[in-house]
Design a protein around this motif. Structure first.
Motif, PDB file in Angstrom:
ATOM      1  N   ILE A 275      45.362  44.292  34.455  1.00 25.51           N
ATOM      2  CA  ILE A 275      44.597  43.699  33.336  1.00 25.51           C
ATOM      3  C   ILE A 275      44.185  42.267  33.649  1.00 25.51           C
ATOM      4  O   ILE A 275      43.244  41.738  33.082  1.00 25.51           O
ATOM      5  CB  ILE A 275      45.430  43.747  32.033  1.00 25.51           C
ATOM      6  N   GLY A 276      44.869  41.615  34.600  1.00 22.23           N
ATOM      7  CA  GLY A 276      44.655  40.182  34.846  1.00 22.23           C
ATOM      8  C   GLY A 276      43.216  39.813  35.113  1.00 22.23           C
ATOM      9  O   GLY A 276      42.679  38.880  34.518  1.00 22.23           O
ATOM     10  N   LEU A 277      42.536  40.542  36.024  1.00 18.70           N
ATOM     11  CA  LEU A 277      41.143  40.195  36.338  1.00 18.70           C
ATOM     12  C   LEU A 277      40.207  40.562  35.201  1.00 18.70           C
ATOM     13  O   LEU A 277      39.162  39.927  35.020  1.00 18.70           O
ATOM     14  CB  LEU A 277      40.717  40.896  37.629  1.00 18.70           C
ATOM     15  N   ALA A 278      40.555  41.589  34.407  1.00 16.04           N
ATOM     16  CA  ALA A 278      39.739  41.903  33.220  1.00 16.04           C
ATOM     17  C   ALA A 278      39.803  40.750  32.232  1.00 16.04           C
ATOM     18  O   ALA A 278      38.805  40.406  31.575  1.00 16.04           O
ATOM     19  CB  ALA A 278      40.237  43.200  32.587  1.00 16.04           C
ATOM     20  N   ILE A 279      40.993  40.138  32.089  1.00 15.00           N
ATOM     21  CA  ILE A 279      41.122  38.960  31.222  1.00 15.00           C
ATOM     22  C   ILE A 279      40.259  37.823  31.776  1.00 15.00           C
ATOM     23  O   ILE A 279      39.570  37.123  31.021  1.00 15.00           O
ATOM     24  CB  ILE A 279      42.598  38.537  31.132  1.00 15.00           C
ATOM     25  N   CYS A 280      40.275  37.606  33.098  1.00 11.45           N
ATOM     26  CA  CYS A 280      39.449  36.545  33.702  1.00 11.45           C
ATOM     27  C   CYS A 280      37.976  36.746  33.365  1.00 11.45           C
ATOM     28  O   CYS A 280      37.256  35.806  32.995  1.00 11.45           O
ATOM     29  CB  CYS A 280      39.633  36.534  35.219  1.00 11.45           C
ATOM     30  N   LYS A 281      37.494  37.971  33.489  1.00 14.90           N
ATOM     31  CA  LYS A 281      36.090  38.249  33.201  1.00 14.90           C
ATOM     32  C   LYS A 281      35.772  37.969  31.740  1.00 14.90           C
ATOM     33  O   LYS A 281      34.735  37.382  31.413  1.00 14.90           O
ATOM     34  CB  LYS A 281      35.768  39.703  33.535  1.00 14.90           C
ATOM     35  N   LYS A 282      36.673  38.377  30.825  1.00 10.05           N
ATOM     36  CA  LYS A 282      36.423  38.148  29.399  1.00 10.05           C
ATOM     37  C   LYS A 282      36.396  36.660  29.088  1.00 10.05           C
ATOM     38  O   LYS A 282      35.558  36.191  28.308  1.00 10.05           O
ATOM     39  CB  LYS A 282      37.506  38.858  28.579  1.00 10.05           C
ATOM     40  N   ILE A 283      37.282  35.862  29.709  1.00  6.74           N
ATOM     41  CA  ILE A 283      37.306  34.416  29.460  1.00  6.74           C
ATOM     42  C   ILE A 283      36.001  33.782  29.935  1.00  6.74           C
ATOM     43  O   ILE A 283      35.399  32.948  29.247  1.00  6.74           O
ATOM     44  CB  ILE A 283      38.522  33.772  30.158  1.00  6.74           C
ATOM     45  N   VAL A 284      35.522  34.184  31.125  1.00  5.73           N
ATOM     46  CA  VAL A 284      34.270  33.621  31.650  1.00  5.73           C
ATOM     47  C   VAL A 284      33.106  34.002  30.747  1.00  5.73           C
ATOM     48  O   VAL A 284      32.222  33.185  30.459  1.00  5.73           O
ATOM     49  CB  VAL A 284      34.028  34.113  33.094  1.00  5.73           C
ATOM     50  N   GLU A 285      33.092  35.266  30.254  1.00  2.00           N
ATOM     51  CA  GLU A 285      32.011  35.688  29.350  1.00  2.00           C
ATOM     52  C   GLU A 285      32.069  34.919  28.039  1.00  2.00           C
ATOM     53  O   GLU A 285      31.026  34.654  27.423  1.00  2.00           O
ATOM     54  CB  GLU A 285      32.120  37.191  29.096  1.00  2.00           C
ATOM     55  N   ASN A 286      33.280  34.556  27.573  1.00  2.00           N
ATOM     56  CA  ASN A 286      33.402  33.732  26.363  1.00  2.00           C
ATOM     57  C   ASN A 286      32.702  32.386  26.535  1.00  2.00           C
ATOM     58  O   ASN A 286      32.353  31.739  25.546  1.00  2.00           O
ATOM     59  CB  ASN A 286      34.873  33.503  26.008  1.00  2.00           C
ATOM     60  N   HIS A 287      32.533  31.949  27.773  1.00  3.83           N
ATOM     61  CA  HIS A 287      31.876  30.663  28.056  1.00  3.83           C
ATOM     62  C   HIS A 287      30.451  30.869  28.568  1.00  3.83           C
ATOM     63  O   HIS A 287      29.888  29.997  29.238  1.00  3.83           O
ATOM     64  CB  HIS A 287      32.692  29.877  29.083  1.00  3.83           C
ATOM     65  N   GLN A 288      29.840  32.033  28.250  1.00  3.02           N
ATOM     66  CA  GLN A 288      28.473  32.381  28.650  1.00  3.02           C
ATOM     67  C   GLN A 288      28.292  32.309  30.168  1.00  3.02           C
ATOM     68  O   GLN A 288      27.207  31.981  30.672  1.00  3.02           O
ATOM     69  CB  GLN A 288      27.443  31.457  27.972  1.00  3.02           C
ATOM     70  N   GLY A 289      29.374  32.605  30.904  1.00  6.34           N
ATOM     71  CA  GLY A 289      29.297  32.521  32.341  1.00  6.34           C
ATOM     72  C   GLY A 289      29.349  33.885  33.009  1.00  6.34           C
ATOM     73  O   GLY A 289      29.334  34.940  32.357  1.00  6.34           O
ATOM     74  N   LEU A 290      29.401  33.885  34.320  1.00  7.84           N
ATOM     75  CA  LEU A 290      29.445  35.088  35.139  1.00  7.84           C
ATOM     76  C   LEU A 290      30.574  34.935  36.158  1.00  7.84           C
ATOM     77  O   LEU A 290      30.913  33.811  36.560  1.00  7.84           O
ATOM     78  CB  LEU A 290      28.122  35.299  35.878  1.00  7.84           C
ATOM     79  N   ILE A 291      31.166  36.048  36.583  1.00  8.17           N
ATOM     80  CA  ILE A 291      32.200  36.008  37.612  1.00  8.17           C
ATOM     81  C   ILE A 291      31.879  37.055  38.661  1.00  8.17           C
ATOM     82  O   ILE A 291      31.425  38.163  38.344  1.00  8.17           O
ATOM     83  CB  ILE A 291      33.614  36.223  37.012  1.00  8.17           C
ATOM     84  N   ASP A 292      32.080  36.685  39.913  1.00  6.62           N
ATOM     85  CA  ASP A 292      31.773  37.568  41.026  1.00  6.62           C
ATOM     86  C   ASP A 292      32.972  37.586  41.972  1.00  6.62           C
ATOM     87  O   ASP A 292      33.785  36.638  41.993  1.00  6.62           O
ATOM     88  CB  ASP A 292      30.525  37.069  41.763  1.00  6.62           C
ATOM     89  N   ALA A 293      33.093  38.661  42.734  1.00  9.61           N
ATOM     90  CA  ALA A 293      34.179  38.792  43.705  1.00  9.61           C
ATOM     91  C   ALA A 293      33.593  39.228  45.041  1.00  9.61           C
ATOM     92  O   ALA A 293      32.744  40.113  45.099  1.00  9.61           O
ATOM     93  CB  ALA A 293      35.218  39.802  43.225  1.00  9.61           C
ATOM     94  N   VAL A 294      34.052  38.579  46.096  1.00  6.53           N
ATOM     95  CA  VAL A 294      33.626  38.904  47.458  1.00  6.53           C
ATOM     96  C   VAL A 294      34.892  39.122  48.282  1.00  6.53           C
ATOM     97  O   VAL A 294      35.800  38.273  48.277  1.00  6.53           O
ATOM     98  CB  VAL A 294      32.785  37.773  48.070  1.00  6.53           C
ATOM     99  N   GLY A 295      35.003  40.261  48.946  1.00  7.49           N
ATOM    100  CA  GLY A 295      36.215  40.542  49.715  1.00  7.49           C
ATOM    101  C   GLY A 295      35.942  41.261  51.014  1.00  7.49           C
ATOM    102  O   GLY A 295      34.903  41.913  51.184  1.00  7.49           O
ATOM    103  N   LYS A 296      36.893  41.123  51.911  1.00 10.39           N
ATOM    104  CA  LYS A 296      36.835  41.833  53.179  1.00 10.39           C
ATOM    105  C   LYS A 296      38.253  42.253  53.541  1.00 10.39           C
ATOM    106  O   LYS A 296      39.157  41.404  53.602  1.00 10.39           O
ATOM    107  CB  LYS A 296      36.244  40.950  54.274  1.00 10.39           C
ATOM    108  N   PRO A 297      38.499  43.533  53.723  1.00 11.24           N
ATOM    109  CA  PRO A 297      39.859  44.005  53.996  1.00 11.24           C
ATOM    110  C   PRO A 297      40.481  43.267  55.183  1.00 11.24           C
ATOM    111  O   PRO A 297      39.867  43.116  56.241  1.00 11.24           O
ATOM    112  CB  PRO A 297      39.664  45.489  54.295  1.00 11.24           C
ATOM    113  N   GLY A 298      41.721  42.789  54.947  1.00  7.88           N
ATOM    114  CA  GLY A 298      42.466  42.113  55.998  1.00  7.88           C
ATOM    115  C   GLY A 298      42.065  40.677  56.229  1.00  7.88           C
ATOM    116  O   GLY A 298      42.710  39.970  57.010  1.00  7.88           O
ATOM    117  N   VAL A 299      41.004  40.181  55.561  1.00  9.34           N
ATOM    118  CA  VAL A 299      40.528  38.809  55.761  1.00  9.34           C
ATOM    119  C   VAL A 299      40.810  37.939  54.544  1.00  9.34           C
ATOM    120  O   VAL A 299      41.297  36.823  54.648  1.00  9.34           O
ATOM    121  CB  VAL A 299      39.024  38.785  56.084  1.00  9.34           C
TER     122      VAL A 299
END
Length: 799
Positions: free
Chosen positions: A763-787
């Motif tokens: 649930i942690g990252l879902a909470i992060c997204k909701k908090i950012v949306e409360n501030h009219q913002g956007l959240i993005d994630a960029v990942g690479k396995p093992g990096v």
């Protein structure tokens, strides 16, 4: 013995204190010294005692005070010069008593000379005289030089300077005085300060180039230097200058004069700069030239001929197009009478000459007439003009235009020919077709209107269409029609018209004004279209919309009630649901502690699993509450330093950071309006997430960066391309993730790894997204396995 001692000795031996007169004749040995004193070019007088007895006064002194030797010598000074007593006596007493000389420069005193009091100025020295006692002066020697003329000349020069400054400062023209070869600004009047856009205290006493550094590279400094060294006046009109202002360098046009200022010896000491800002005049002239060019283009484009007639001399100036309209070559030279002769004989007197006489009275010249070209072809022209009158309302000049309107006249003829066809076509149409004159009175209506209303032609011509309109629609119809007639707007109105059988049906009535070439309304063409069925359908549709709106209102109220129930559930979850879990955990712990020896290994395992499950359930409830709170929290924003928020989170996670030996690097974060506790939770979740998913054999490194980015560069749906965003990124060197799951990780209960490998509820990252949306913002994630992973928060910058 020096001369002063000789003089003191002589006075001591021969002088006799007497208030009226004493014998001061010198001995033979002192004659040369006395003669030297008497012939000195400066005024000298010797005084004795506190009565200031005059022992000696030379010719120069006697001339200064306009007294004879008999009037002064041997008497008290103030008997001979009583008018100076108030000025001089206090000074003489101080010198005599203190033994300290006194020097006076340009001392002002009024002396009676030539029978009249006269204001004079002196430079003088009062020197004490000593005898045997060096500590006590017995007399005073006065050396005086009259400087009245010099002082008066200096005062006159000062007055002249002041008058000159006043002349400069009070001049309505912009003037400034520049002193010396370095062009130091000495005077600048108000007009010049307005051109410079400076205050006097900002320029006075400063070099011109220091106040206006933008003059470097322009010609004005060179010209000023030439004027200063050549002593010649320089003038120039409409010179281009670039002056620094609020909006940067601006172009100005200046009329200016640089005139050298001469000293008495003929040398140049400065320059008077006189400036007139003619930017507005030059700009206006340029605009006039542009306007004239545009007018020429406009007349050429509209094929207008222009003319200018001197009414008194009948001399006429005309454009080449004017000659072409009358049937001549463009460069033909014509007189006013030759032009008048081209008018058709039938129109010359009845139209043209009558219009000319009317114009001489009203000032307005207008007519439409026929002209005959040299090839005998007939053409129509329209002439418009205006008369300009002199004194006594005498017509002096007439300006005007001429235009070939042959095509329009032929079109009018063709229109009349086709009018019969139009009426035939209109009568065959099912819609009502009608026309009205410029005042709104009906001039034509087709057969369909007669058939529908049952009215006769005579009745409609007499009463118009108003008797057909439903009484409830009548006022609106009339008001709309009057408004269109008055302002020339298109008429569009829906009303009910009465059919011959008494039934009313809805019609859309529309009328468009038909204008002449001059833009005046000549007639109205209208149609009335039956919209009864569609109107009924719209009414039914509006009824359904109202019903649907009521249903949405009920649904909204139900949603409010549901939200209240969810809030009550959150309260229950926060208190009532967690209480049994705490008891389960407590009793399980006690059983393990007190009955450990009596439990089998399987029993201990069951209790351990029960504790782990209850702990996960408790964490799940806490995370659900946090997610719910992020959904419904009040948007209470406050100005917050995010650096302090980050520091608080790092302190709360201090033990974990120390155990993991983690390194957290951070830029300076912004100060902005946020919900403080939510941003603390946001930072906490992102850093905890990075510490949780640690790469094997690595020391955790978290880098937090901040900056700004345009919305167009953000690769997320919902980003406003016209806005600027602040970003805060959290990059770690953990296990990373496959980019195809970047949207999934922000969903509730979504996990990419087994619970046994990494703890968490999903649930942690879902909470992060909701908090950012409360501030009219956007959240993005960029990942690479093992990096590693990077989470980027975008927050809009306030505009």
């Amino acid at each position: 013995m020096d001369k002063s001692k000789q003089l003191n000795q002589h006075i001591s031996n021969n002088g006799e204190d007497h208030p009226e007169q004493v014998n001061l004749a010198p001995s033979a040995g002192e004659s040369n010294f006395w003669n030297t004193v008497k012939q000195a070019p400066v005024g000298m007088i010797i005084l004795r005692g506190e009565d200031f007895l005059v022992e000696l006064a030379n010719d120069a002194y006697l001339n200064i005070v306009d007294r004879t030797e008999e009037e002064l010598v041997g008497r008290s000074l103030f008997i001979g010069l009583p008018e100076v007593r108030d000025y001089v006596e206090p000074i003489l007493l101080r010198v005599l008593r203190t033994g300290i000389a006194y020097h006076g420069n340009e001392f002002e005193v009024t002396i009676r000379r030539f029978g009249q009091p006269e204001l004079c100025y002196f430079n003088f020295v009062y020197q004490p005289l000593f005898e045997e006692d060096p500590d006590h002066a017995s007399g005073i020697i006065v050396v005086a030089t009259e400087v009245t003329q010099q002082v008066l000349s200096k005062h006159a020069l000062q007055r002249s300077e002041n008058q000159f400054r006043n002349l400069v400062t009070q001049s309505q023209f912009a003037k400034a005085i520049l002193k010396g070869p370095e062009l130091v600004i000495s005077i600048a009047n108000e007009s010049m300060l307005n051109i410079w856009r400076r205050r006097l205290d900002e320029v006075e006493g400063k070099k011109l180039v220091d106040v206006f550094p933008e003059l470097k590279g322009q010609k004005f400094l060179t010209l000023l230097d030439e004027v200063y060294h050549s002593a010649k006046i320089y003038r120039e009109n409409e010179a281009i200058a670039y002056v620094d202002g609020p909006g940067g360098l601006k172009k100005h046009y200046l009329d200016f004069q640089y005139a050298p200022i001469f000293e008495i010896d003929g040398s140049v000491s400065g320059i008077m700069a006189s400036v007139n800002d003619v930017t507005d005049k030059v700009t206006l002239r340029q605009q006039f030239a542009e306007t004239a060019d545009r007018l020429s283009l406009a007349t050429d484009g509209t094929r207008l001929g222009t003319w200018d007639l001197n009414i008194q001399t009948k001399e006429i100036i005309y454009s080449g197009r004017m000659a072409v309209i009358l049937g001549y070559d463009e460069d033909a030279v014509l007189t006013h009478s030759e032009m008048r002769d081209r008018v058709h004989p039938e129109d010359r007197h009845s139209i043209v000459e009558r219009a000319f006489r009317t114009a001489l009275e009203t000032g307005v010249y207008y007519y439409e007439a026929r002209v005959i070209h040299l090839d005998e072809s007939i053409h129509w022209v329209r002439t418009q003009g205006k008369v300009f009158f002199g004194e006594g309302h005498v017509p002096v000049r007439m300006l005007g235009t001429m235009m070939d309107i042959t095509d329009r006249k032929e079109s009018e003829l063709a229109l009349k020919t086709s009018e019969g066809k139009f009426r035939t076509l209109a009568d065959s149409m099912p819609q009502f077709v009608w026309t009205a004159d410029s005042q709104g009175y009906i001039t034509y209506f087709n057969r369909s209107l007669l058939d529908y209303s049952g009215f006769t032609v005579e009745r409609i011509e007499k009463d118009g269409w108003l008797p057909l309109v439903h009484p409830d629609d009548l006022a609106g119809s009339v008001d709309a029609w009057i408004e269109s007639i008055t302002h020339g707007n298109e008429y569009l109105f829906e009303h009910r018209l009465k059919r011959a059988d008494g039934e009313y049906r809805w019609y859309q009535c529309r009328a468009i004004p038909q204008r002449s070439a001059e833009g005046t309304i000549e007639m109205w063409v209208g149609t009335s279209l039956d919209i009864h069925d569609s109107r009924l359908f719209i009414d039914q549709l509006e009824t359904k919309v109202q019903e649907r709106t009521q249903q949405l209102l009920v649904a909204n109220n139900e949603l409010v009630r549901t939200n209240m129930e969810l809030a009550q559930f959150a309260y229950v979850a926060s208190h009532d649901l967690q209480e049994p879990l705490r008891k389960i955990q407590t009793f399980a712990t006690r059983i393990l502690e007190t009955e450990r020896d009596n439990l089998s290994e399987r029993g201990k395992d069951y209790f351990n699993r029960m504790q782990a499950s209850s702990t996960r359930m408790q964490q799940l409830i806490v995370d659900l509450l946090a997610f719910s709170r992020a959904n419904v929290a009040e948007k209470h924003l406050e100005n917050t330093d995010l650096n302090l928020v980050l520091q608080s989170v790092k302190e709360q996670l201090g033990d974990v950071i120390q155990v993991e030996n983690a390194v957290i690097k951070s830029d300076v974060l912004p100060v902005r309006e946020v919900i403080t506790y939510q941003f603390e939770q946001l930072f906490m979740n992102l850093i905890t997430n990075a510490l949780k998913f640690i790469g094997p054999g690595r020391t955790p490194v978290i880098e937090i960066r901040s900056g700004e980015v345009p919305g167009a560069a953000i690769p997320l749906a919902g980003a406003d391309a016209t806005r600027l965003y602040q970003y805060i990124s959290f990059a770690d060197n953990g296990i990373g993730f496959d980019p195809q799951y970047k949207d999934r990780i922000f969903q509730v209960f979504q996990r990419l790894h087994n619970r046994s490998a990494y703890e968490g509820t999903g649930i942690g990252l879902a909470i992060c997204k909701k908090i950012v949306e409360n501030h009219q913002g956007l959240i993005d994630a960029v990942g690479k396995p093992g990096v590693g992973s990077t989470f980027i928060i975008y927050l809009p910058v306030a505009s």
